[in-house]
Write an enzyme that holds these catalytic residues in place. Structure first.
Site, PDB file in Angstrom:
ATOM      1  N   GLU A  12       3.961   1.489   1.605  1.00 50.05           N
ATOM      2  CA  GLU A  12       2.539   1.440   1.225  1.00 50.05           C
ATOM      3  C   GLU A  12       1.625   1.404   2.446  1.00 50.05           C
ATOM      4  O   GLU A  12       0.565   2.032   2.452  1.00 50.05           O
ATOM      5  CB  GLU A  12       2.262   0.239   0.314  1.00 50.05           C
ATOM      6  CG  GLU A  12       3.025   0.261  -1.003  1.00 50.05           C
ATOM      7  CD  GLU A  12       3.020   1.596  -1.723  1.00 50.05           C
ATOM      8  OE1 GLU A  12       1.989   2.304  -1.682  1.00 50.05           O
ATOM      9  OE2 GLU A  12       4.042   1.954  -2.317  1.00 50.05           O
ATOM     10  N   HIS A  18       1.092   4.802   3.693  1.00 49.63           N
ATOM     11  CA  HIS A  18       0.084   5.553   2.924  1.00 49.63           C
ATOM     12  C   HIS A  18      -1.321   5.356   3.505  1.00 49.63           C
ATOM     13  O   HIS A  18      -2.140   6.275   3.500  1.00 49.63           O
ATOM     14  CB  HIS A  18       0.058   5.095   1.461  1.00 49.63           C
ATOM     15  CG  HIS A  18       1.020   5.818   0.566  1.00 49.63           C
ATOM     16  ND1 HIS A  18       1.014   7.177   0.391  1.00 49.63           N
ATOM     17  CD2 HIS A  18       2.016   5.349  -0.238  1.00 49.63           C
ATOM     18  CE1 HIS A  18       1.956   7.523  -0.474  1.00 49.63           C
ATOM     19  NE2 HIS A  18       2.595   6.437  -0.873  1.00 49.63           N
TER      20      HIS A  18
HETATM   21 ZN    ZN Z   1       4.142   6.317  -2.143  1.00 52.00          ZN
END
Ligand code: ZN
Length: 183
Positions: free
Chosen positions: A139, A142
């Site tokens: 995450e 990202h």
């Molecule tokens: Zn992802």
């Protein structure tokens, strides 16, 4: 709270850099809670704000594999302070639905963040290993415009993504696809 639309590979926002949150406004808290709700709705184990088109450093993660433990954790400005070891495990991504592949990452991380608890936040130092470490790293990537396929050997990623694009393009409405490496 609201379920947001998750952006799919090909959407340029997934490649953009999210900005650190300077001030925790009601809108940022709303975003954090929406990420948690959207993650649950999509049956994911993690979701970053970039995946719903919001360029703020906010993520939602499941602290335990889906269905176990006390569930959703909402984090603002997560920063990896330390990592150690290597581990390989399978990952998927709500922005590349149906693609599953093994990725090597650190086995242990320490992450500083602001944890959202209801309508306030508190500073937290997370020590995570294995599954939990992997979800945090996925995450946080990202937020920097990095996808899990970027963490693979380029040729492997190219072949897998070509197969995924074909399956995604030709799927029927509502159909779930699944693309894995041939064993
Ligand atoms: Zn992802």
């Amino acid at each position: 709270m609201a379920v947001r639309r998750v952006r799919i590979l090909g959407d340029p926002v997934l490649r953009q850099q999210a900005q650190a949150v300077d001030e925790v406004t009601p809108e940022i808290l709303q975003l954090a809670h929406d990420l948690g709700e959207t993650m649950l709705e999509y049956r994911g184990v993690g979701l970053a704000a970039t995946q719903v088109g919001e360029l703020h450093r906010v993520i939602a993660v499941f602290k335990e594999p889906l269905g176990l433990g006390d569930g959703v954790q909402l984090l603002i400005n997560p920063v990896v302070q330390f990592f150690d070891g290597r581990a390989v495990d399978e990952e998927g991504c709500l922005s590349i639905p149906g693609l599953y592949a093994e990725v090597e990452r650190p086995a242990y991380v320490e992450v500083e963040a602001l944890e959202v608890v209801g309508d306030h936040t508190r500073p937290i130092l997370i020590r995570a290993r294995d599954y939990y470490a992997r979800v945090l790293l996925h995450e946080i990537d990202h937020l920097d415009g990095i996808l899990f396929t970027d963490r693979m050997e380029p040729e492997r990623a190219r072949v897998l993504l070509a197969r995924w694009r074909r399956a995604w393009k030709h799927r029927k409405p509502g159909q779930r696809i699944e693309v894995r490496e041939a064993v």
